[in-house]
Design a protein around this motif. Structure first.
Motif, PDB file in Angstrom:
ATOM      1  N   UNK A  83       0.821  -1.209   0.000  1.00  0.00           N
ATOM      2  CA  UNK A  83       0.000   0.000   0.000  1.00  0.00           C
ATOM      3  C   UNK A  83       0.856   1.261   0.000  1.00  0.00           C
ATOM      4  N   UNK A  84       1.896   1.270   0.835  1.00  0.00           N
ATOM      5  CA  UNK A  84       2.776   2.444   0.883  1.00  0.00           C
ATOM      6  C   UNK A  84       3.532   2.598  -0.426  1.00  0.00           C
ATOM      7  N   UNK A  85       3.971   1.486  -1.021  1.00  0.00           N
ATOM      8  CA  UNK A  85       4.686   1.580  -2.296  1.00  0.00           C
ATOM      9  C   UNK A  85       3.783   2.141  -3.390  1.00  0.00           C
ATOM     10  N   UNK A  86       2.484   1.857  -3.303  1.00  0.00           N
ATOM     11  CA  UNK A  86       1.541   2.392  -4.290  1.00  0.00           C
ATOM     12  C   UNK A  86       1.367   3.903  -4.099  1.00  0.00           C
ATOM     13  N   UNK A  87       1.232   4.347  -2.862  1.00  0.00           N
ATOM     14  CA  UNK A  87       1.159   5.792  -2.601  1.00  0.00           C
ATOM     15  C   UNK A  87       2.440   6.479  -3.066  1.00  0.00           C
ATOM     16  N   UNK A  88       3.570   5.871  -2.786  1.00  0.00           N
ATOM     17  CA  UNK A  88       4.853   6.441  -3.202  1.00  0.00           C
ATOM     18  C   UNK A  88       4.952   6.518  -4.719  1.00  0.00           C
ATOM     19  N   UNK A  89       4.468   5.493  -5.399  1.00  0.00           N
ATOM     20  CA  UNK A  89       4.568   5.443  -6.860  1.00  0.00           C
ATOM     21  C   UNK A  89       3.773   6.543  -7.541  1.00  0.00           C
ATOM     22  N   UNK A  90       2.719   7.053  -6.881  1.00  0.00           N
ATOM     23  CA  UNK A  90       1.920   8.105  -7.510  1.00  0.00           C
ATOM     24  C   UNK A  90       2.728   9.373  -7.735  1.00  0.00           C
ATOM     25  N   UNK A  91       3.688   9.644  -6.850  1.00  0.00           N
ATOM     26  CA  UNK A  91       4.487  10.857  -6.955  1.00  0.00           C
ATOM     27  C   UNK A  91       3.781  12.120  -6.497  1.00  0.00           C
ATOM     28  N   UNK A  92       2.534  12.016  -6.032  1.00  0.00           N
ATOM     29  CA  UNK A  92       1.761  13.222  -5.677  1.00  0.00           C
ATOM     30  C   UNK A  92       1.308  13.237  -4.222  1.00  0.00           C
ATOM     31  N   UNK A  93       1.581  12.174  -3.475  1.00  0.00           N
ATOM     32  CA  UNK A  93       1.095  12.080  -2.097  1.00  0.00           C
ATOM     33  C   UNK A  93       2.150  12.634  -1.142  1.00  0.00           C
ATOM     34  N   UNK A  94       1.739  13.578  -0.292  1.00  0.00           N
ATOM     35  CA  UNK A  94       2.660  14.234   0.642  1.00  0.00           C
ATOM     36  C   UNK A  94       2.674  13.588   2.020  1.00  0.00           C
ATOM     37  N   UNK A  95       1.537  13.020   2.435  1.00  0.00           N
ATOM     38  CA  UNK A  95       1.443  12.429   3.764  1.00  0.00           C
ATOM     39  C   UNK A  95       0.535  11.214   3.705  1.00  0.00           C
ATOM     40  N   UNK A  96       0.701  10.334   4.689  1.00  0.00           N
ATOM     41  CA  UNK A  96      -0.204   9.197   4.842  1.00  0.00           C
ATOM     42  C   UNK A  96      -0.708   9.237   6.276  1.00  0.00           C
ATOM     43  N   UNK A  97      -2.010   9.089   6.442  1.00  0.00           N
ATOM     44  CA  UNK A  97      -2.607   9.162   7.774  1.00  0.00           C
ATOM     45  C   UNK A  97      -3.371   7.871   8.054  1.00  0.00           C
ATOM     46  N   UNK A 134       7.152  10.692   2.005  1.00  0.00           N
ATOM     47  CA  UNK A 134       5.794  10.831   2.536  1.00  0.00           C
ATOM     48  C   UNK A 134       5.845  10.922   4.059  1.00  0.00           C
ATOM     49  N   UNK A 135       5.131  11.892   4.609  1.00  0.00           N
ATOM     50  CA  UNK A 135       5.134  12.139   6.056  1.00  0.00           C
ATOM     51  C   UNK A 135       4.030  11.322   6.728  1.00  0.00           C
ATOM     52  N   UNK A 136       4.347  10.543   7.763  1.00  0.00           N
ATOM     53  CA  UNK A 136       3.314   9.757   8.452  1.00  0.00           C
ATOM     54  C   UNK A 136       2.564  10.576   9.502  1.00  0.00           C
ATOM     55  N   UNK A 137       1.272  10.321   9.605  1.00  0.00           N
ATOM     56  CA  UNK A 137       0.406  10.922  10.624  1.00  0.00           C
ATOM     57  C   UNK A 137      -0.513   9.821  11.144  1.00  0.00           C
ATOM     58  N   UNK A 138      -0.995   9.979  12.349  1.00  0.00           N
ATOM     59  CA  UNK A 138      -1.953   8.992  12.857  1.00  0.00           C
ATOM     60  C   UNK A 138      -3.083   9.681  13.610  1.00  0.00           C
ATOM     61  N   UNK A 139      -4.253   9.069  13.534  1.00  0.00           N
ATOM     62  CA  UNK A 139      -5.456   9.527  14.227  1.00  0.00           C
ATOM     63  C   UNK A 139      -5.911   8.402  15.154  1.00  0.00           C
ATOM     64  N   UNK A 140      -6.187   8.746  16.389  1.00  0.00           N
ATOM     65  CA  UNK A 140      -6.624   7.722  17.339  1.00  0.00           C
ATOM     66  C   UNK A 140      -8.031   7.254  17.002  1.00  0.00           C
ATOM     67  N   UNK A 141      -8.222   5.925  16.988  1.00  0.00           N
ATOM     68  CA  UNK A 141      -9.562   5.372  16.813  1.00  0.00           C
ATOM     69  C   UNK A 141     -10.450   5.831  17.955  1.00  0.00           C
ATOM     70  N   UNK A 142     -11.709   6.071  17.631  1.00  0.00           N
ATOM     71  CA  UNK A 142     -12.616   6.580  18.653  1.00  0.00           C
ATOM     72  C   UNK A 142     -13.892   5.747  18.734  1.00  0.00           C
TER      73      UNK A 142
END
Length: 420
Positions: free
Chosen positions: A86-100, A181-189
């Motif tokens: 999944x990360x390699x696919x986001x990286x391959x796009x060339x347009x994604x700045x962050x993954x959350x 790509x910069x990683x971010x996380x959101x806590x499940x609620x």
């Protein structure tokens, strides 16, 4: 255009997913969102509740701008390869700045520390992991326990939680790909990943929603927990006999494979390891009591196969690879390490159309919007998966099982005849 990537299954898309989408846009400051979504079959080795086009519509209706299909070579893998693909696919796009991504911890500190150590696994770590596995522990538990020993401040119980586990592997994948790509996380609620009961008036896990639907609840019963578009799409797929999809719809073709092949032939399939082919044949040599009358052939088989070492998820993935005919050599680590070899577009919005134009100029893998008759090997696996998935419908047609060939990406929000 700042863009955030989400790695999703949307099985189905619910209010918790919508919250995650909103918070991801907010935390990343993104103008656009790219979703990498599993196709016909999912990470735990299960068929999706509804097909990938229906789930793409749900994502676009929520606000996603581009939906890309995660190849089944990665989509039905343990956390390490699922995350890497999944990360390699986001990286391959060339347009994604962050993954959350969602996590139980909502904090990257521990996960970053573990990823820093494990992206190039030390020999001592591998040796310790091998010792844990030798005790008969399932791989996920052995891995979490070993990480907790090697990483200062790591909490084994926290690491073992499903979203934290995936989050760790997303971070490892980013390092292995040397990604910007910069990683971010959101806590499940309000609802845990595998929580089967409903404890909130508006938020329920996808597991709990599927449980309601598969146990015979009416679609009206899940409407409080899903966006209106999701409810409408589910109703349409139910009415068309294309839902709800579950393992028992595939019991006969699966049993055909298991009963007509020798242990040696079964050993050639991916996920059939450590002599599991012999366990399969031994279990099948005894009458499966109650299978024909209960309609629980696959569920019963899984119960009989399950041991302390082999989790239900591991066994489901094994059965899925056998059902789909995926061999070890088709999904070897050497091939998986190469990353996503193409970018399959399932749908897009007007803003997504602009993103796709940028992708065409900068992507490191080819964009696929229409499929010809000679598809590359891994894309051929996706096409075969669609065909197998569609055969579980109430009344499947050639248009259903060949849909990959003629279905263009969904255009959402354009108005006129191209709007869904």
């Amino acid at each position: 255009m700042r863009t955030v990537g989400l790695i999703v299954e949307y099985n189905p898309l619910h209010n918790g997913h919508y919250y995650h989408y909103q918070q991801s846009k907010k935390e990343s400051g993104a103008d656009a969102c790219v979703c990498v979504m599993s196709g016909s079959f999912l990470q735990r080795g299960e068929p999706a509740l509804v097909n990938k086009w229906a789930r793409t519509e749900m994502a676009l209706a929520m606000g996603a701008d581009v939906v890309l299909e995660l190849p089944i070579a990665y989509a039905c893998q343990p956390a390490e390869w699922f995350a890497f693909g999944a990360v390699s696919l986001l990286e391959a796009t060339g347009v994604v700045d962050s993954v959350c991504f969602g996590s139980e911890s909502g904090d990257l500190t521990m996960l970053e520390a573990a990823a820093e150590l494990l992206h190039d696994e030390p020999a001592a770590f591998r040796a310790e992991l091998a010792k844990e596995l030798a005790t008969g522990a399932p791989y996920p538990a052995a891995y979490s326990r070993t990480v907790a020993r090697f990483v200062l401040g790591a909490d084994e119980a926290e690491l073992a939680k499903p979203n934290n586990t995936l989050g760790l592997h997303y971070l490892i994948a980013l390092r292995r790909l040397d990604s910007r790509i910069r990683p971010l996380t959101i806590r499940r609620t309000k609802a845990e990943y595998n929580q089967t009961d409903v404890t909130d008036s508006a938020i329920a896990s996808a597991t709990a929603i599927r449980k309601l639907l598969l146990e015979g609840s009416l679609l009206a019963d899940v409407r409080p927990y899903v966006p209106q578009a999701t409810a409408d799409i589910l109703a349409r797929e139910w009415a068309a006999g294309r839902a709800p999809m579950h393992w028992e719809r595939y019991a006969r073709p699966l049993l055909h494979q298991l009963l007509t092949q020798s242990a040696g032939q079964l050993s050639a399939y991916a996920e059939v390891s450590e002599g599991l082919e012999h366990r399969l044949k031994a279990v099948l040599s005894e009458p499966l009591l109650g299978v024909s009358s209960s309609g629980r052939a696959v569920d019963t088989l899984l119960d009989l196969l399950k041991t302390r070492r082999y989790t239900r998820t591991k066994l489901q993935r094994m059965l899925l690879r056998i059902l789909l005919g995926h061999r070890h050599d088709e999904l070897s680590p050497a091939l998986l390490r190469q990353g996503a070899p193409y970018i399959r577009v399932l749908g897009f919005s007007p803003a997504g159309q602009q993103l796709l134009k940028r992708m065409k100029a900068v992507a490191s893998a080819p964009l696929v919007t229409n499929i010809g008759r000679s598809a590359p090997p891994w894309l051929e696996l996706d096409i075969r998966a669609t065909a197998a998935y569609a055969l579980g419908y109430d009344s499947p047609s050639p248009e259903d099982w060949l849909r990959d060939y003629y279905e263009p990406p969904i255009r959402y929000g354009f108005g006129g005849s191209d709007a869904k």
